[in-house]
Design a protein around this motif. Structure first.
Motif, PDB file in Angstrom:
ATOM      1  N   GLN A  28       2.798   0.642  13.805  1.00 39.73           N
ATOM      2  CA  GLN A  28       3.581   0.622  12.549  1.00 39.73           C
ATOM      3  C   GLN A  28       2.785   0.087  11.421  1.00 39.73           C
ATOM      4  OE1 GLN A  28       7.186  -2.001  12.558  1.00 39.73           O
ATOM      5  NE2 GLN A  28       7.079  -2.143  10.423  1.00 39.73           N
ATOM      6  N   ASP A  29       1.670  -0.701  11.702  1.00 38.39           N
ATOM      7  CA  ASP A  29       0.843  -1.341  10.850  1.00 38.39           C
ATOM      8  C   ASP A  29      -0.453  -0.373  10.373  1.00 38.39           C
ATOM      9  OD1 ASP A  29      -0.617  -1.621  13.136  1.00 38.39           O
ATOM     10  OD2 ASP A  29      -1.398  -3.815  12.785  1.00 38.39           O
ATOM     11  N   PHE A  30      -0.233   0.878  10.526  1.00 38.10           N
ATOM     12  CA  PHE A  30      -1.406   1.898  10.237  1.00 38.10           C
ATOM     13  C   PHE A  30      -1.717   1.626   8.631  1.00 38.10           C
ATOM     14  CE2 PHE A  30       1.990   4.640   9.194  1.00 38.10           C
ATOM     15  CZ  PHE A  30       1.576   5.275   7.998  1.00 38.10           C
ATOM     16  N   TYR A  64       5.314  15.527  -1.220  1.00 41.47           N
ATOM     17  CA  TYR A  64       5.570  15.733   0.227  1.00 41.47           C
ATOM     18  C   TYR A  64       6.326  14.743   1.137  1.00 41.47           C
ATOM     19  CZ  TYR A  64       4.347  16.842   5.335  1.00 41.47           C
ATOM     20  OH  TYR A  64       4.341  17.077   6.453  1.00 41.47           O
ATOM     21  N   THR A  65       5.942  13.623   0.856  1.00 39.43           N
ATOM     22  CA  THR A  65       6.615  12.228   1.601  1.00 39.43           C
ATOM     23  C   THR A  65       8.006  12.179   1.049  1.00 39.43           C
ATOM     24  OG1 THR A  65       5.550  10.876  -0.039  1.00 39.43           O
ATOM     25  CG2 THR A  65       4.628  11.300   2.083  1.00 39.43           C
ATOM     26  N   LYS A  66       8.221  12.542  -0.459  1.00 38.23           N
ATOM     27  CA  LYS A  66       9.691  12.352  -0.881  1.00 38.23           C
ATOM     28  C   LYS A  66      10.620  13.525  -0.179  1.00 38.23           C
ATOM     29  CE  LYS A  66       8.720   9.781  -5.196  1.00 38.23           C
ATOM     30  NZ  LYS A  66       8.613   9.942  -6.585  1.00 38.23           N
ATOM     31  N   GLU A  67      10.025  14.652  -0.245  1.00 41.04           N
ATOM     32  CA  GLU A  67      10.716  15.921   0.165  1.00 41.04           C
ATOM     33  C   GLU A  67      11.485  15.810   1.885  1.00 41.04           C
ATOM     34  OE1 GLU A  67       8.343  19.288  -0.294  1.00 41.04           O
ATOM     35  OE2 GLU A  67       8.838  19.416  -2.170  1.00 41.04           O
ATOM     36  N   GLU A  71       8.999   7.280   5.305  1.00 41.62           N
ATOM     37  CA  GLU A  71       8.414   5.915   5.006  1.00 41.62           C
ATOM     38  C   GLU A  71       6.924   5.664   4.776  1.00 41.62           C
ATOM     39  OE1 GLU A  71      10.573   3.573   3.936  1.00 41.62           O
ATOM     40  OE2 GLU A  71      12.085   5.326   3.802  1.00 41.62           O
ATOM     41  N   ILE A  72       6.345   6.363   4.158  1.00 41.73           N
ATOM     42  CA  ILE A  72       4.876   6.373   3.994  1.00 41.73           C
ATOM     43  C   ILE A  72       4.445   6.190   2.564  1.00 41.73           C
ATOM     44  CG2 ILE A  72       2.467   7.317   4.305  1.00 41.73           C
ATOM     45  CD1 ILE A  72       3.749   8.728   6.636  1.00 41.73           C
ATOM     46  N   GLY A  73       3.711   5.126   2.043  1.00 41.94           N
ATOM     47  CA  GLY A  73       3.204   4.881   0.928  1.00 41.94           C
ATOM     48  C   GLY A  73       1.921   5.393   0.606  1.00 41.94           C
ATOM     49  N   VAL A  74       1.633   5.749  -0.544  1.00 38.77           N
ATOM     50  CA  VAL A  74       0.026   6.178  -0.863  1.00 38.77           C
ATOM     51  C   VAL A  74      -0.331   5.373  -2.401  1.00 38.77           C
ATOM     52  CG1 VAL A  74       1.012   8.046  -2.587  1.00 38.77           C
ATOM     53  CG2 VAL A  74      -1.354   8.355  -1.509  1.00 38.77           C
ATOM     54  N   MET A  75      -1.671   5.223  -2.214  1.00 36.98           N
ATOM     55  CA  MET A  75      -2.214   4.412  -3.218  1.00 36.98           C
ATOM     56  C   MET A  75      -3.382   4.878  -3.648  1.00 36.98           C
ATOM     57  SD  MET A  75      -3.258   0.229  -3.762  1.00 36.98           S
ATOM     58  CE  MET A  75      -4.031   0.204  -2.041  1.00 36.98           C
ATOM     59  N   LEU A  76      -3.708   5.438  -5.069  1.00 38.23           N
ATOM     60  CA  LEU A  76      -4.907   6.005  -5.344  1.00 38.23           C
ATOM     61  C   LEU A  76      -5.710   4.843  -5.811  1.00 38.23           C
ATOM     62  CD1 LEU A  76      -6.557   8.386  -6.271  1.00 38.23           C
ATOM     63  CD2 LEU A  76      -5.346   8.421  -8.547  1.00 38.23           C
ATOM     64  N   LEU A 107      -7.647   8.330  -1.621  1.00 39.57           N
ATOM     65  CA  LEU A 107      -6.119   7.950  -1.486  1.00 39.57           C
ATOM     66  C   LEU A 107      -6.107   7.245  -0.147  1.00 39.57           C
ATOM     67  CD1 LEU A 107      -4.589  11.227  -2.068  1.00 39.57           C
ATOM     68  CD2 LEU A 107      -4.387   9.385  -3.547  1.00 39.57           C
ATOM     69  N   TYR A 108      -5.229   6.090  -0.228  1.00 37.48           N
ATOM     70  CA  TYR A 108      -4.785   5.205   0.903  1.00 37.48           C
ATOM     71  C   TYR A 108      -3.334   5.300   1.280  1.00 37.48           C
ATOM     72  CZ  TYR A 108      -9.083   2.243   0.463  1.00 37.48           C
ATOM     73  OH  TYR A 108     -10.327   1.869   0.522  1.00 37.48           O
ATOM     74  N   ILE A 109      -3.065   5.644   2.730  1.00 38.61           N
ATOM     75  CA  ILE A 109      -1.691   5.665   3.030  1.00 38.61           C
ATOM     76  C   ILE A 109      -1.390   4.670   4.018  1.00 38.61           C
ATOM     77  CG2 ILE A 109      -1.557   8.323   2.776  1.00 38.61           C
ATOM     78  CD1 ILE A 109      -1.766   8.430   5.764  1.00 38.61           C
ATOM     79  N   TYR A 110       0.060   4.260   3.808  1.00 40.01           N
ATOM     80  CA  TYR A 110       0.272   3.156   4.809  1.00 40.01           C
ATOM     81  C   TYR A 110       1.955   3.296   5.065  1.00 40.01           C
ATOM     82  CZ  TYR A 110       1.959   1.637   0.099  1.00 40.01           C
ATOM     83  OH  TYR A 110       2.224   1.722  -1.096  1.00 40.01           O
ATOM     84  N   ASN A 111       2.539   2.398   6.102  1.00 39.75           N
ATOM     85  CA  ASN A 111       3.686   2.501   6.318  1.00 39.75           C
ATOM     86  C   ASN A 111       4.415   1.310   5.273  1.00 39.75           C
ATOM     87  OD1 ASN A 111       6.318   1.518   7.609  1.00 39.75           O
ATOM     88  ND2 ASN A 111       5.328   2.051   9.202  1.00 39.75           N
ATOM     89  N   LYS A 112       5.296   2.050   4.576  1.00 42.35           N
ATOM     90  CA  LYS A 112       6.163   1.331   3.486  1.00 42.35           C
ATOM     91  C   LYS A 112       6.618  -0.010   3.901  1.00 42.35           C
ATOM     92  CE  LYS A 112       7.046   5.014   0.273  1.00 42.35           C
ATOM     93  NZ  LYS A 112       8.311   5.590  -0.494  1.00 42.35           N
ATOM     94  N   ASP A 113       7.130  -0.044   5.242  1.00 46.56           N
ATOM     95  CA  ASP A 113       7.713  -1.047   5.730  1.00 46.56           C
ATOM     96  C   ASP A 113       6.897  -2.267   6.404  1.00 46.56           C
ATOM     97  OD1 ASP A 113      10.425   0.489   5.604  1.00 46.56           O
ATOM     98  OD2 ASP A 113      10.169   1.367   7.524  1.00 46.56           O
ATOM     99  N   ASN A 114       5.694  -2.051   6.327  1.00 46.45           N
ATOM    100  CA  ASN A 114       5.045  -3.016   6.766  1.00 46.45           C
ATOM    101  C   ASN A 114       4.113  -4.280   5.671  1.00 46.45           C
ATOM    102  OD1 ASN A 114       2.627  -4.688   7.646  1.00 46.45           O
ATOM    103  ND2 ASN A 114       3.129  -3.526   9.572  1.00 46.45           N
ATOM    104  N   ALA A 115       4.836  -5.206   5.404  1.00 49.31           N
ATOM    105  CA  ALA A 115       4.452  -5.959   4.347  1.00 49.31           C
ATOM    106  C   ALA A 115       2.968  -6.654   4.449  1.00 49.31           C
ATOM    107  CB  ALA A 115       5.562  -7.203   4.101  1.00 49.31           C
ATOM    108  N   ASP A 116       2.765  -6.885   5.492  1.00 53.31           N
ATOM    109  CA  ASP A 116       1.323  -7.239   5.881  1.00 53.31           C
ATOM    110  C   ASP A 116       0.212  -6.362   5.419  1.00 53.31           C
ATOM    111  OD1 ASP A 116       2.125  -9.596   6.746  1.00 53.31           O
ATOM    112  OD2 ASP A 116       2.048  -8.964   8.792  1.00 53.31           O
ATOM    113  N   VAL A 117       0.516  -4.960   5.582  1.00 57.12           N
ATOM    114  CA  VAL A 117      -0.356  -4.031   5.308  1.00 57.12           C
ATOM    115  C   VAL A 117      -0.548  -3.828   3.706  1.00 57.12           C
ATOM    116  CG1 VAL A 117      -1.057  -1.465   5.533  1.00 57.12           C
ATOM    117  CG2 VAL A 117      -0.533  -2.747   7.491  1.00 57.12           C
ATOM    118  N   ILE A 118       0.763  -3.686   3.144  1.00 56.37           N
ATOM    119  CA  ILE A 118       0.659  -3.527   1.554  1.00 56.37           C
ATOM    120  C   ILE A 118       0.030  -4.621   1.000  1.00 56.37           C
ATOM    121  CG2 ILE A 118       2.527  -3.812  -0.225  1.00 56.37           C
ATOM    122  CD1 ILE A 118       4.510  -2.198   1.733  1.00 56.37           C
TER     123      ILE A 118
END
Length: 131
Positions: A28-30, A64-67, A71-76, A107-118
């Motif tokens: 989950q903390d990917f 793609y993630t919205k469609e 629960e994956i976020g992306v940051m440029l 582009l960084y991707i991460y699990n939106k539910d993991n506050a530590d990774v964010i």
């Protein structure tokens, strides 16, 4: 002038799908990242195309993630010229911010539910003065 970036949404989506599937099978903390020239092999090294390519790939990823309701976020993240500091960031993207920069945006991707990774990603972005 370098020309125009020709977005290939189908190729981007294929890469993104494989990337998400690979990361979705991890913990989950990917978090993971790719430079845009690793996503689009045919991207010329010309910095004038980096903005358009980055924005197109970012938009393809978020679409793609919205469609799929993922629960994956992306940051440029963009490395900027050393002439800028954390207190003097650019307000627009032009070629001047890339002077002396040889690294394409990531582009960084991460699990939106993991506050530590964010939090880690945000701190890393600010430490590297990414925008």
């Amino acid at each position: 002038m370098a020309g125009e970036y020709k977005n290939n949404q189908q190729n981007n989506t294929s890469f993104i799908r494989q990337w998400v599937e690979r990361c979705g099978n991890t913990s989950q903390d990917f978090h993971d990242d790719y430079h845009i020239d690793e996503i689009v092999d045919s991207l010329p090294k010309d910095k004038e195309l980096w903005r358009d390519a980055s924005v197109h790939i970012y938009n393809d990823f978020t679409r793609y993630t919205k469609e799929l309701n993922l629960e994956i976020g992306v940051m440029l993240c963009v490395s900027i010229s050393d002439s800028y500091t954390k207190t003097r960031l650019p307000f627009k993207w032009d070629n001047a911010i890339l002077k002396g920069v040889d690294t394409p945006p990531s582009l960084y991707i991460y699990n939106k539910d993991n506050a530590d990774v964010i939090l880690w990603l945000k701190n890393a972005a600010y430490r590297n003065v990414s925008i």
